[in-house]
Design an enzyme around this catalytic site. Structure first.
Site, mmCIF file in Angstrom:
data_model
loop_
_atom_site.group_PDB
_atom_site.id
_atom_site.type_symbol
_atom_site.label_atom_id
_atom_site.label_comp_id
_atom_site.label_asym_id
_atom_site.label_seq_id
_atom_site.Cartn_x
_atom_site.Cartn_y
_atom_site.Cartn_z
ATOM 1 N N GLU A 1 -4.349 -4.525 4.017
ATOM 2 C CA GLU A 1 -3.267 -3.559 3.754
ATOM 3 C C GLU A 1 -2.616 -3.128 5.068
ATOM 4 O O GLU A 1 -1.426 -2.869 5.127
ATOM 5 C CB GLU A 1 -3.807 -2.325 3.014
ATOM 6 C CG GLU A 1 -2.712 -1.430 2.442
ATOM 7 C CD GLU A 1 -2.005 -0.558 3.468
ATOM 8 O OE1 GLU A 1 -0.788 -0.337 3.325
ATOM 9 O OE2 GLU A 1 -2.653 -0.114 4.428
ATOM 10 N N GLU A 2 -3.428 -3.049 6.128
ATOM 11 C CA GLU A 2 -2.900 -2.566 7.416
ATOM 12 C C GLU A 2 -2.044 -3.628 8.095
ATOM 13 O O GLU A 2 -1.501 -3.379 9.174
ATOM 14 C CB GLU A 2 -4.052 -2.139 8.340
ATOM 15 C CG GLU A 2 -4.953 -1.041 7.773
ATOM 16 C CD GLU A 2 -4.298 0.340 7.759
ATOM 17 O OE1 GLU A 2 -3.132 0.450 8.192
ATOM 18 O OE2 GLU A 2 -4.946 1.293 7.300
ATOM 19 N N ASP B 1 -9.599 -3.240 4.184
ATOM 20 C CA ASP B 1 -9.648 -3.502 5.622
ATOM 21 C C ASP B 1 -9.789 -2.250 6.481
ATOM 22 O O ASP B 1 -9.409 -1.155 6.090
ATOM 23 C CB ASP B 1 -8.419 -4.306 6.070
ATOM 24 C CG ASP B 1 -7.099 -3.674 5.627
ATOM 25 O OD1 ASP B 1 -7.074 -2.955 4.612
ATOM 26 O OD2 ASP B 1 -6.082 -3.895 6.318
ATOM 27 N N HIS C 1 -6.111 6.833 11.050
ATOM 28 C CA HIS C 1 -5.927 5.893 12.178
ATOM 29 C C HIS C 1 -6.371 6.489 13.515
ATOM 30 O O HIS C 1 -6.013 5.963 14.558
ATOM 31 C CB HIS C 1 -4.475 5.401 12.284
ATOM 32 C CG HIS C 1 -4.045 4.546 11.116
ATOM 33 N ND1 HIS C 1 -3.076 3.569 11.212
ATOM 34 C CD2 HIS C 1 -4.470 4.490 9.832
ATOM 35 C CE1 HIS C 1 -2.911 2.988 10.038
ATOM 36 N NE2 HIS C 1 -3.755 3.534 9.170
HETATM 37 ZN ZN ZN Z 1 -3.796 3.040 7.193
HETATM 38 ZN ZN ZN Z 2 -4.591 3.208 4.178
#
Ligand code: ZN
Ligand code: ZN
Length: 433
Positions: free
Chosen positions: A167-168, A101, A401
């Protein structure tokens, strides 16, 4: 006699030769597929998809695995893809994991394949970017699948490719990620006995592998504290109970847990209040204030202790003023802990593949990683792969991020080689006793 002893100690000389040949074959095939891995990565980078919305990425992954003759399961944990590569020789089952993702971040990097994608996120149109490098994870594992599929006749066991969504974190109200894959039985169904995962690092030099035995990444737990007082005029606080001043005391009280009450020489703890809400105007003391925040721990016992102490602190501070505090702690992502025996066992593999000096024992990270849900089920090892240009100062590398996040693609080939060599060595040596 000497010769016999040597043979017994090392296994058959033919087996040794075959093993060395397989390592050389992996290197050769990784060289051959490097450009393709970079092409996949750029395509996925240019077409990023948010958590639980990895539809096109999953299609590409599934099509590639099928083209290699690998059995494929789709729609695992909503958008996940699982590949099952059964070697021609008997042996254990090992899983390799890549998350798929992207994030609601507007890309600012000047690249021909920079993302221009916009997507719906919590009812808003947002830019989407692979700002954590999961695009590289997908591409590296697709590359590893190619290489390992080409060695099917020599593989002593089964390799499971876990292409994981979200995962996020799944969008509010949805399930997802490694937790849902585990709940759906992906590890049990295939008899997985160990799992490996690689995360690219934007501030780690290309060619390096960083890991440690035991806790590598922190738990991430969410908390909400509702402080209830009694509304009154701002000019006459004695006429009510002020939840604002009580909240201020609670916020500082929480920091006293970290600095005064838990043994931080054992492992660090972080408590952060990230949101405070309450009140409507300057001269009204409100009835209620709500605090929200995150708790990070690296030791499971300390994690429970911190949760309990937070309740005691908030409830009793509130009580001292005649207010009440309700504390809710929601366990979110567990500590990512590398199995010590498996980490030790893989040491020689990592050093052979990356070079002795490039395998670095790292300090733990207070960020969380949902690989932990897999590693809580079966022995797991997670590591960071260098994605920063050689010679660059890590302080100048844009963090994960962020809109300027950047990965040097020359680091990807090592990821492919690590996946293949870890899987092969694990299968050859057998499951942990
Ligand atoms: Zn991340
Ligand atoms: Zn990551």
């Amino acid at each position: 006699m000497k010769k016999l002893l040597l043979t017994l100690a090392l296994g058959s000389p033919f087996a040794l030769l075959a093993q060395t040949n397989l390592y050389a074959l992996i290197d050769k095939q990784a060289d051959a597929i490097e450009q393709q891995v970079i092409t996949w990565r750029r395509d996925i980078h240019q077409n990023p998809e948010l958590s639980n919305r990895e539809f096109k990425t999953a299609e590409k992954v599934a099509a590639h695995l099928k083209s290699l003759g690998i059995a494929v399961e789709t729609k695992v944990a909503l958008t996940g893809v699982v590949g099952i590569l059964k070697g021609d020789k008997p042996g254990p089952v090992v899983a390799l994991r890549a998350d798929m993702d992207a994030l609601p971040v507007v890309e600012r990097v000047n690249l021909p394949f920079a993302s221009k994608v916009k997507s719906d996120y919590r009812g808003e149109q947002v830019g989407v970017m692979h700002a954590c490098g999961h695009d590289t994870h997908v591409a590296m594992l697709m590359g590893a699948a190619s290489v390992l599929a080409g060695m099917k006749k020599d593989l002593p066991g089964t390799v499971i490719f876990l292409f994981q969504p979200a995962e996020e974190g799944a969008p509010p109200g949805e399930k997802g990620g490694a937790k849902l894959m585990v709940e759906e039985g992906v590890l049990k169904r295939h008899g997985v006995s160990a799992v490996f995962g690689i995360h690219i690092g934007s501030a780690n030099e290309v060619g390096t592998v960083r890991l440690k035995a035991g806790s590598l990444q922190a738990s991430a737990d969410r908390f909400v504290i509702k402080v209830k007082g009694k509304q009154t005029h701002g000019s006459m606080p004695w006429g009510g109970i002020d939840p604002v001043t009580v909240s201020a005391q609670i916020i500082l009280g929480l920091q006293n847990i970290v600095s005064r009450q838990v043994d931080i020489s054992e492992a660090p703890v972080v408590i952060s209040v990230g949101k405070i809400s309450g009140g409507v105007r300057n001269n009204i003391i409100p009835e209620e204030v709500e605090l929200e925040g995150t708790i990070r721990c690296l030791d499971p016992k300390m994690q429970d202790e911190v949760h309990a102490r937070m309740k005691t602190t908030a409830v009793n501070i509130a009580e001292s003023a005649g207010a009440t505090a309700e504390v809710e702690v929601v366990k979110h992502v567990p500590i990512t802990a590398n199995n010590p025996a498996l980490t030790q066992r893989m040491g020689p593999t990592l050093k052979r593949v990356a070079g002795e000096d490039n395998v670095i024992v790292t300090k733990p990270i207070m960020g969380a990683e949902d690989f932990s849900f897999f590693a809580n089920e079966v022995p797991g090892v997670f590591m960071f792969l260098g994605g920063m240009k050689k010679g660059q100062d890590p302080k100048t590398a844009p963090p994960h991020h962020t809109p300027d996040f950047y990965i040097d693609e020359s680091g990807l080939k090592l990821g492919v080689r690590l996946h293949c060599n870890m899987a092969l060595d694990y299968l050859r040596e057998g499951a942990l006793k």
